[in-house]
Design a protein around this motif. Structure first.
Motif, PDB file in Angstrom:
ATOM      1  N   UNK A  22      36.780  34.239  56.018  1.00  0.00           N
ATOM      2  CA  UNK A  22      36.848  35.380  55.097  1.00  0.00           C
ATOM      3  C   UNK A  22      37.979  35.219  54.085  1.00  0.00           C
ATOM      4  N   UNK A  23      39.096  34.672  54.500  1.00  0.00           N
ATOM      5  CA  UNK A  23      40.211  34.429  53.570  1.00  0.00           C
ATOM      6  C   UNK A  23      39.797  33.427  52.499  1.00  0.00           C
ATOM      7  N   UNK A  24      39.083  32.378  52.899  1.00  0.00           N
ATOM      8  CA  UNK A  24      38.581  31.405  51.915  1.00  0.00           C
ATOM      9  C   UNK A  24      37.629  32.073  50.926  1.00  0.00           C
ATOM     10  N   UNK A  25      36.741  32.913  51.427  1.00  0.00           N
ATOM     11  CA  UNK A  25      35.786  33.599  50.552  1.00  0.00           C
ATOM     12  C   UNK A  25      36.513  34.547  49.602  1.00  0.00           C
ATOM     13  N   UNK A  26      37.493  35.275  50.093  1.00  0.00           N
ATOM     14  CA  UNK A  26      38.261  36.183  49.254  1.00  0.00           C
ATOM     15  C   UNK A  26      39.048  35.421  48.180  1.00  0.00           C
ATOM     16  N   UNK A  27      39.645  34.304  48.563  1.00  0.00           N
ATOM     17  CA  UNK A  27      40.379  33.482  47.597  1.00  0.00           C
ATOM     18  C   UNK A  27      39.442  32.959  46.513  1.00  0.00           C
ATOM     19  N   UNK A  28      38.234  32.560  46.890  1.00  0.00           N
ATOM     20  CA  UNK A  28      37.256  32.083  45.906  1.00  0.00           C
ATOM     21  C   UNK A  28      36.836  33.205  44.965  1.00  0.00           C
ATOM     22  N   UNK A  29      36.639  34.401  45.500  1.00  0.00           N
ATOM     23  CA  UNK A  29      36.262  35.536  44.659  1.00  0.00           C
ATOM     24  C   UNK A  29      37.383  35.923  43.697  1.00  0.00           C
ATOM     25  N   UNK A  30      38.614  35.919  44.175  1.00  0.00           N
ATOM     26  CA  UNK A  30      39.754  36.232  43.301  1.00  0.00           C
ATOM     27  C   UNK A  30      39.914  35.186  42.199  1.00  0.00           C
ATOM     28  N   UNK A  31      39.749  33.924  42.549  1.00  0.00           N
ATOM     29  CA  UNK A  31      39.831  32.859  41.548  1.00  0.00           C
ATOM     30  C   UNK A  31      38.690  32.985  40.530  1.00  0.00           C
ATOM     31  N   UNK A  32      37.509  33.327  41.009  1.00  0.00           N
ATOM     32  CA  UNK A  32      36.378  33.513  40.091  1.00  0.00           C
ATOM     33  C   UNK A  32      36.632  34.678  39.144  1.00  0.00           C
ATOM     34  N   UNK A  33      37.209  35.753  39.650  1.00  0.00           N
ATOM     35  CA  UNK A  33      37.533  36.897  38.785  1.00  0.00           C
ATOM     36  C   UNK A  33      38.537  36.498  37.713  1.00  0.00           C
ATOM     37  N   UNK A  34      39.598  35.812  38.134  1.00  0.00           N
ATOM     38  CA  UNK A  34      40.693  35.475  37.221  1.00  0.00           C
ATOM     39  C   UNK A  34      40.300  34.413  36.198  1.00  0.00           C
ATOM     40  N   UNK A  35      39.590  33.372  36.622  1.00  0.00           N
ATOM     41  CA  UNK A  35      39.335  32.230  35.756  1.00  0.00           C
ATOM     42  C   UNK A  35      37.933  32.166  35.170  1.00  0.00           C
ATOM     43  N   UNK A  36      37.027  33.029  35.621  1.00  0.00           N
ATOM     44  CA  UNK A  36      35.658  33.005  35.094  1.00  0.00           C
ATOM     45  C   UNK A  36      35.278  34.362  34.481  1.00  0.00           C
ATOM     46  N   UNK A  37      35.300  35.399  35.278  1.00  0.00           N
ATOM     47  CA  UNK A  37      34.803  36.699  34.819  1.00  0.00           C
ATOM     48  C   UNK A  37      35.678  37.285  33.711  1.00  0.00           C
ATOM     49  N   UNK A  38      36.987  37.304  33.905  1.00  0.00           N
ATOM     50  CA  UNK A  38      37.881  37.898  32.903  1.00  0.00           C
ATOM     51  C   UNK A  38      37.820  37.180  31.550  1.00  0.00           C
ATOM     52  N   UNK A  39      37.878  35.829  31.488  1.00  0.00           N
ATOM     53  CA  UNK A  39      37.765  35.176  30.179  1.00  0.00           C
ATOM     54  C   UNK A  39      36.411  35.382  29.507  1.00  0.00           C
ATOM     55  N   UNK A  40      35.332  35.389  30.277  1.00  0.00           N
ATOM     56  CA  UNK A  40      34.008  35.612  29.677  1.00  0.00           C
ATOM     57  C   UNK A  40      33.902  37.038  29.157  1.00  0.00           C
ATOM     58  N   UNK A  41      34.409  38.007  29.900  1.00  0.00           N
ATOM     59  CA  UNK A  41      34.387  39.401  29.465  1.00  0.00           C
ATOM     60  C   UNK A  41      35.211  39.584  28.184  1.00  0.00           C
ATOM     61  N   UNK A  42      36.385  38.933  28.128  1.00  0.00           N
ATOM     62  CA  UNK A  42      37.228  39.003  26.936  1.00  0.00           C
ATOM     63  C   UNK A  42      36.509  38.368  25.739  1.00  0.00           C
ATOM     64  N   UNK A  43      35.839  37.231  25.968  1.00  0.00           N
ATOM     65  CA  UNK A  43      35.098  36.566  24.895  1.00  0.00           C
ATOM     66  C   UNK A  43      33.963  37.455  24.380  1.00  0.00           C
ATOM     67  N   UNK A  44      33.254  38.110  25.297  1.00  0.00           N
ATOM     68  CA  UNK A  44      32.135  38.968  24.898  1.00  0.00           C
ATOM     69  C   UNK A  44      32.594  40.164  24.057  1.00  0.00           C
ATOM     70  N   UNK A  45      33.782  40.685  24.337  1.00  0.00           N
ATOM     71  CA  UNK A  45      34.243  41.891  23.661  1.00  0.00           C
ATOM     72  C   UNK A  45      35.070  41.626  22.403  1.00  0.00           C
ATOM     73  N   UNK A  46      35.471  40.392  22.143  1.00  0.00           N
ATOM     74  CA  UNK A  46      36.308  40.077  20.990  1.00  0.00           C
ATOM     75  C   UNK A  46      35.443  39.771  19.773  1.00  0.00           C
ATOM     76  N   UNK A  47      35.792  40.392  18.658  1.00  0.00           N
ATOM     77  CA  UNK A  47      35.064  40.186  17.403  1.00  0.00           C
ATOM     78  C   UNK A  47      36.047  39.922  16.267  1.00  0.00           C
ATOM     79  N   UNK A  48      35.643  39.046  15.346  1.00  0.00           N
ATOM     80  CA  UNK A  48      36.352  38.846  14.092  1.00  0.00           C
ATOM     81  C   UNK A  48      35.487  39.526  13.033  1.00  0.00           C
ATOM     82  N   UNK A  49      36.026  40.532  12.366  1.00  0.00           N
ATOM     83  CA  UNK A  49      35.239  41.320  11.413  1.00  0.00           C
ATOM     84  C   UNK A  49      35.887  41.231  10.033  1.00  0.00           C
ATOM     85  N   UNK A  50      35.080  40.869   9.059  1.00  0.00           N
ATOM     86  CA  UNK A  50      35.503  40.856   7.661  1.00  0.00           C
ATOM     87  C   UNK A  50      34.643  41.864   6.922  1.00  0.00           C
TER      88      UNK A  50
END
Length: 180
Positions: free
Chosen positions: A67-95
């Motif tokens: 369970x600790x291994x699974x939790x560590x994998x989920x936390x790493x996925x949140x930090x290094x996968x989900x958060x950057x993709x979410x930030x990329x989806x919400x960021x816009x350059x508008x002119x």
């Protein structure tokens, strides 16, 4: 900024271009996801192959370590996968015809919009510097816009940075002419 995450336009203002950062910014999260899955599966396999207890107190410890291994994998996925993709989806350059804006999570209040009348210079620091280069379609770069006393705006990961900088210059020329 409106609730949908887009720039609220003033009366008479039109959007010239609205884009998000280049999709190549998603290569890092994709590699991180692959690495997390690979490490998790390897570690859980090693745990099962090297230590498979049959006694009562050790089976509980074995399950806890799994369970600790699974939790560590989920936390790493949140930090290094989900958060950057979410930030990329919400960021816009508008002119727009009057402003250059960065909308989304990189900005503390969700939006930085600077008037084009105050624009002093626009330059590309990385990527294709002239439109029409062979690699421009896959190119990304950083566009730096200097607004004098108002500060600057850094658009990193901008797709086709030379074309975007050219559009900013053209819109600034149109904005200064319309106010003169």
């Amino acid at each position: 900024m409106s609730r949908s995450g887009t720039l609220a336009l003033a009366p008479g203002e039109e959007t010239v271009v609205a884009t998000r950062a280049h999709p190549l910014k998603l290569v890092g999260p994709a590699l991180a996801a692959w690495l997390i899955v690979l490490c998790y599966s390897a570690l859980s396999r090693v745990l099962d192959l090297t230590w498979r207890p049959t006694d009562t107190p050790w089976t509980t410890v074995h399950t806890f370590v799994g369970w600790v291994l699974a939790l560590a994998a989920l936390l790493a996925a949140w930090r290094f996968v989900v958060a950057p993709v979410w930030r990329w989806l919400r960021t816009r350059f508008v002119l727009t015809t009057r402003r250059l804006a960065l909308v989304g999570p990189p900005v503390r209040n969700g939006e930085v919009a600077l008037p084009l009348e105050a624009l002093r210079s626009v330059r590309v620091t990385r990527g294709a510097t002239t439109p029409g280069e062979a690699r421009e379609g896959l190119d990304r770069g950083t566009v730096l816009a200097d607004f004098g006393h108002l500060g600057g705006l850094k658009l990193s990961g901008c797709p086709q940075p030379a074309r975007f900088a050219q559009l900013v210059r053209e819109s600034a020329a149109g904005a200064s002419n319309s106010w003169a």
